[in-house]
Design a protein around this motif. Structure first.
Motif, PDB file in Angstrom:
ATOM      1  N   ASP A  54       0.840  -1.202   0.000  1.00 24.52           N
ATOM      2  CA  ASP A  54       0.000   0.000   0.000  1.00 24.52           C
ATOM      3  C   ASP A  54       0.877   1.255   0.000  1.00 24.52           C
ATOM      4  O   ASP A  54       0.858   2.043   0.953  1.00 24.52           O
ATOM      5  N   GLU A  68       0.686   4.009  -1.485  1.00 30.21           N
ATOM      6  CA  GLU A  68      -0.004   5.296  -1.493  1.00 30.21           C
ATOM      7  C   GLU A  68      -0.108   5.874  -0.079  1.00 30.21           C
ATOM      8  O   GLU A  68      -0.074   7.093   0.105  1.00 30.21           O
ATOM      9  N   THR A  72       9.340   0.509   0.793  1.00 31.24           N
ATOM     10  CA  THR A  72       8.261   1.107   0.022  1.00 31.24           C
ATOM     11  C   THR A  72       8.806   1.589  -1.319  1.00 31.24           C
ATOM     12  O   THR A  72       9.975   1.360  -1.646  1.00 31.24           O
ATOM     13  N   SER A 132       7.316   3.481  -5.426  1.00 29.71           N
ATOM     14  CA  SER A 132       6.178   3.900  -6.249  1.00 29.71           C
ATOM     15  C   SER A 132       5.245   2.713  -6.465  1.00 29.71           C
ATOM     16  O   SER A 132       5.634   1.554  -6.293  1.00 29.71           O
ATOM     17  N   ARG A 133       4.003   3.019  -6.845  1.00 32.16           N
ATOM     18  CA  ARG A 133       3.042   1.956  -7.129  1.00 32.16           C
ATOM     19  C   ARG A 133       3.578   1.011  -8.205  1.00 32.16           C
ATOM     20  O   ARG A 133       3.442  -0.216  -8.100  1.00 32.16           O
ATOM     21  N   GLU A 134       4.198   1.575  -9.215  1.00 34.32           N
ATOM     22  CA  GLU A 134       4.728   0.767 -10.317  1.00 34.32           C
ATOM     23  C   GLU A 134       5.812  -0.190  -9.835  1.00 34.32           C
ATOM     24  O   GLU A 134       5.817  -1.379 -10.188  1.00 34.32           O
ATOM     25  N   ASP A 161       4.404  -2.948  -7.575  1.00 35.43           N
ATOM     26  CA  ASP A 161       3.729  -3.974  -8.378  1.00 35.43           C
ATOM     27  C   ASP A 161       4.740  -4.912  -9.035  1.00 35.43           C
ATOM     28  O   ASP A 161       4.496  -6.117  -9.163  1.00 35.43           O
ATOM     29  N   ARG A 198      -6.671  -4.394  -3.644  1.00 39.89           N
ATOM     30  CA  ARG A 198      -7.312  -3.294  -2.915  1.00 39.89           C
ATOM     31  C   ARG A 198      -8.804  -3.582  -2.759  1.00 39.89           C
ATOM     32  O   ARG A 198      -9.481  -3.937  -3.727  1.00 39.89           O
TER      33      ARG A 198
END
Length: 200
Positions: free
Chosen positions: A110, A112, A133, A135-137, A140, A152
């Motif tokens: 998560d 974000e 942690t 970036s979202r990319e 993934d 999610r």
């Protein structure tokens, strides 16, 4: 004559059973064993670059720096993540000084919400655990490389939670996958797997 036919049928049945066993064992060596070997050498491998709360980068090369345990979760996790972190602390205590060689990474699913500062505070009570942690990319990419599950789930009021895999992945000192520890696995079993990684 009937006895001979019965004896022949029994012999044929035994031969069929033996052949079935050979096929099963052979199938394990031809299919399962290579698959396990492939997982051992490829799990965690991928083109991802994440940031650890200790200021270092977390990449596939990180796994080659020594025995490690990798767990995917998130700081808003109501039960699985804090329970697993507590289990990890218990295992480390049971391992004694040997646990110092084990690097533990808590990778967020998560990003974000889980910034580096938030993750650092979250794992701060668990000595030796490093938050990860990105970036979202990139997260993934890591999720795909480690073959874990994450999804999610919307909640009322516009909030959300995350479903995710709930096991700890163990890697040996060469960065090869060794074993998973299931959620709330028996302590003796978990410690046996951890000792194998540390001694391997």
């Amino acid at each position: 004559m009937a006895d001979m036919n019965m004896r022949r049928d029994v012999i044929l049945a035994l031969i069929a059973a033996v052949l079935a066993l050979v096929v099963m064992v052979g199938g394990w060596f031809l299919v399962i064993a290579p698959r396990e070997a492939e997982v051992a050498t490829t799990l965690g491998r991928g083109d991802y670059t994440l940031q650890a709360t200790d200021g270092t980068a977390f990449t596939e090369e990180t796994l080659e720096d020594g025995p490690s345990a990798v767990f995917f979760g998130f700081t808003h996790c109501p039960e699985v993540c804090p329970t697993t972190l507590g289990d990890i602390m218990t295992w480390k205590e049971e391992l004694g000084p040997d646990a110092d060689a084990l690097r533990v990474y808590f990778v967020t699913v998560d990003p974000e919400r889980d910034t580096s500062d938030i993750l650092g505070d979250y794992v701060g009570w668990a000595p030796g655990v490093v938050g990860v942690t990105g970036s979202r990319e990139e997260i993934d990419k890591a999720i795909q490389s480690f073959r874990v599950f994450s999804s999610r789930v919307p909640l009322e009021g516009g909030d959300y939670t995350m479903d995710h895999s709930a096991y700890v992945l163990l890697f040996n000192r060469d960065g090869q996958f060794s074993d998973p520890i299931r959620y709330q696995e028996e302590a003796d079993s978990a410690l046996r797997k951890l000792r194998a990684v540390l001694e391997g």
